[in-house]
Write an enzyme that holds these catalytic residues in place. Structure first.
Site, PDB file in Angstrom:
ATOM      1  N   HIS A   1      -6.539   2.553   0.309  1.00  0.00           N
ATOM      2  CA  HIS A   1      -6.320   2.884   1.724  1.00  0.00           C
ATOM      3  C   HIS A   1      -7.195   4.123   1.900  1.00  0.00           C
ATOM      4  CE1 HIS A   1      -3.400   3.471   5.328  1.00  0.00           C
ATOM      5  NE2 HIS A   1      -4.385   4.364   5.442  1.00  0.00           N
TER       6      HIS A   1
ATOM      7  N   GLY B   1     -14.198   5.612  -8.881  1.00  0.00           N
ATOM      8  CA  GLY B   1     -12.952   6.351  -9.097  1.00  0.00           C
ATOM      9  C   GLY B   1     -11.900   6.155  -8.030  1.00  0.00           C
TER      10      GLY B   1
ATOM     11  N   ASP C   1      -2.016  16.161  -2.021  1.00  0.00           N
ATOM     12  CA  ASP C   1      -2.170  15.232  -3.141  1.00  0.00           C
ATOM     13  C   ASP C   1      -1.086  15.511  -4.182  1.00  0.00           C
ATOM     14  OD1 ASP C   1      -4.874  13.502  -4.287  1.00  0.00           O
ATOM     15  OD2 ASP C   1      -3.304  14.055  -5.714  1.00  0.00           O
TER      16      ASP C   1
ATOM     17  N   CYS D   1       0.827  -1.207   0.000  1.00  0.00           N
ATOM     18  CA  CYS D   1       0.000   0.000   0.000  1.00  0.00           C
ATOM     19  C   CYS D   1       0.860   1.255   0.000  1.00  0.00           C
ATOM     20  CB  CYS D   1      -0.932  -0.024   1.212  1.00  0.00           C
ATOM     21  SG  CYS D   1      -1.861   1.498   1.400  1.00  0.00           S
TER      22      CYS D   1
ATOM     23  N   HIS E   1      -9.152   7.411   2.323  1.00  0.00           N
ATOM     24  CA  HIS E   1      -8.673   8.794   2.411  1.00  0.00           C
ATOM     25  C   HIS E   1      -9.815   9.739   2.083  1.00  0.00           C
ATOM     26  CE1 HIS E   1      -7.948   7.156  -1.586  1.00  0.00           C
ATOM     27  NE2 HIS E   1      -8.281   8.357  -2.065  1.00  0.00           N
TER      28      HIS E   1
ATOM     29  N   HIS F   1     -10.512  13.395   0.465  1.00  0.00           N
ATOM     30  CA  HIS F   1      -9.969  14.534  -0.272  1.00  0.00           C
ATOM     31  C   HIS F   1     -10.520  15.818   0.346  1.00  0.00           C
ATOM     32  CE1 HIS F   1      -8.644  12.203  -3.923  1.00  0.00           C
ATOM     33  NE2 HIS F   1      -9.560  11.356  -3.471  1.00  0.00           N
TER      34      HIS F   1
ATOM     35  N   ASN G   1     -13.954   8.728  -2.411  1.00  0.00           N
ATOM     36  CA  ASN G   1     -14.259   7.780  -3.484  1.00  0.00           C
ATOM     37  C   ASN G   1     -14.253   6.382  -2.881  1.00  0.00           C
ATOM     38  OD1 ASN G   1     -14.293   9.870  -5.387  1.00  0.00           O
ATOM     39  ND2 ASN G   1     -12.087   9.729  -5.685  1.00  0.00           N
TER      40      ASN G   1
HETATM   41  P1  5GP Z   1      -8.657   8.177  -5.181  1.00  0.00           P
HETATM   42  O1  5GP Z   1      -8.918   8.246  -6.653  1.00  0.00           O
HETATM   43  O2  5GP Z   1      -8.207   6.804  -4.750  1.00  0.00           O
HETATM   44  O3  5GP Z   1      -9.797   8.709  -4.364  1.00  0.00           O
HETATM   45  O4  5GP Z   1      -7.504   9.205  -4.907  1.00  0.00           O
HETATM   46  C1  5GP Z   1      -6.153   8.847  -4.791  1.00  0.00           C
HETATM   47  C2  5GP Z   1      -5.401  10.139  -4.781  1.00  0.00           C
HETATM   48  O5  5GP Z   1      -4.088   9.870  -4.314  1.00  0.00           O
HETATM   49  C3  5GP Z   1      -5.256  10.779  -6.162  1.00  0.00           C
HETATM   50  O6  5GP Z   1      -5.801  12.095  -6.135  1.00  0.00           O
HETATM   51  C4  5GP Z   1      -3.745  10.776  -6.416  1.00  0.00           C
HETATM   52  O7  5GP Z   1      -3.307  11.940  -7.075  1.00  0.00           O
HETATM   53  C5  5GP Z   1      -3.169  10.647  -5.017  1.00  0.00           C
HETATM   54  N1  5GP Z   1      -1.908   9.937  -4.961  1.00  0.00           N
HETATM   55  C6  5GP Z   1      -1.599   8.743  -5.559  1.00  0.00           C
HETATM   56  N2  5GP Z   1      -0.346   8.376  -5.269  1.00  0.00           N
HETATM   57  C7  5GP Z   1       0.152   9.351  -4.467  1.00  0.00           C
HETATM   58  C8  5GP Z   1       1.429   9.526  -3.846  1.00  0.00           C
HETATM   59  O8  5GP Z   1       2.353   8.728  -3.963  1.00  0.00           O
HETATM   60  N3  5GP Z   1       1.588  10.643  -3.083  1.00  0.00           N
HETATM   61  C9  5GP Z   1       0.588  11.556  -2.928  1.00  0.00           C
HETATM   62  N4  5GP Z   1       0.864  12.630  -2.164  1.00  0.00           N
HETATM   63  N5  5GP Z   1      -0.614  11.427  -3.502  1.00  0.00           N
HETATM   64  C10 5GP Z   1      -0.831  10.339  -4.264  1.00  0.00           C
HETATM   65 ZN    ZN Z   2      -2.461   1.217   3.597  1.00  0.00          ZN
END
Ligand code: 5GP
Ligand code: ZN
Length: 104
Positions: free
Chosen positions: A95, A90, A31, A5, A97, A99, A84
């Site tokens: 893990h 999306g 992000d 992860c 989170h 936004h 999400n």
């Molecule tokens: P999801 O689409 O899963 O809701 O959002 C994942 C978010 O994590 C995306 O906005 C993406 O830009 C961000 N993200 C993915 N990998 C990394 C990383 O290694 N570091 C950071 N700071 N953000 C990440």
């Molecule tokens: Zn994790």
């Protein structure tokens, strides 16, 4: 901690990611691909794949408190939050989170 992860690795300090805010329950970092002038992610320290797997109601409250604290520290008076849940919605990182997006 889940081995594969990316967010567990970030929380573990593997990439030297700077935290906007951190407490015993969660960390907040920017992000990597911001979709707003300020785009932070509020991330629980325990590995939970998505909101669907989160059972701990106390942690749910701590995560929302973390959203408020992160927004305050980033100087955001107004902001949007997004969770999400599931690939079809999306979710890319499995893990949990939240936004937090806004402009100062
Ligand atoms: P999801 O689409 O899963 O809701 O959002 C994942 C978010 O994590 C995306 O906005 C993406 O830009 C961000 N993200 C993915 N990998 C990394 C990383 O290694 N570091 C950071 N700071 N953000 C990440
Ligand atoms: Zn994790």
């Amino acid at each position: 901690m889940s081995e594969d992860c990316i967010f567990c690795k970030i929380l573990n300090g593997d990439f030297g990611t700077e935290f906007v805010y951190e407490n015993e329950y969660l960390a907040v970092f920017n992000d990597i691909h911001p979709k707003a002038p300020v785009h932070m992610l509020v991330v629980p320290k325990v590995h939970v794949a998505s909101l669907n797997e989160l059972e701990d109601k106390h942690l749910m409250g701590e995560l929302l408190a973390g959203v408020k604290e992160a927004a305050k520290r980033a100087g955001l008076k107004a902001y949007k939050t997004q969770i999400n849940t599931g690939k079809e919605a999306g979710q890319e990182v499995f893990h949990l989170h939240i936004h937090v997006m806004g402009r100062k």
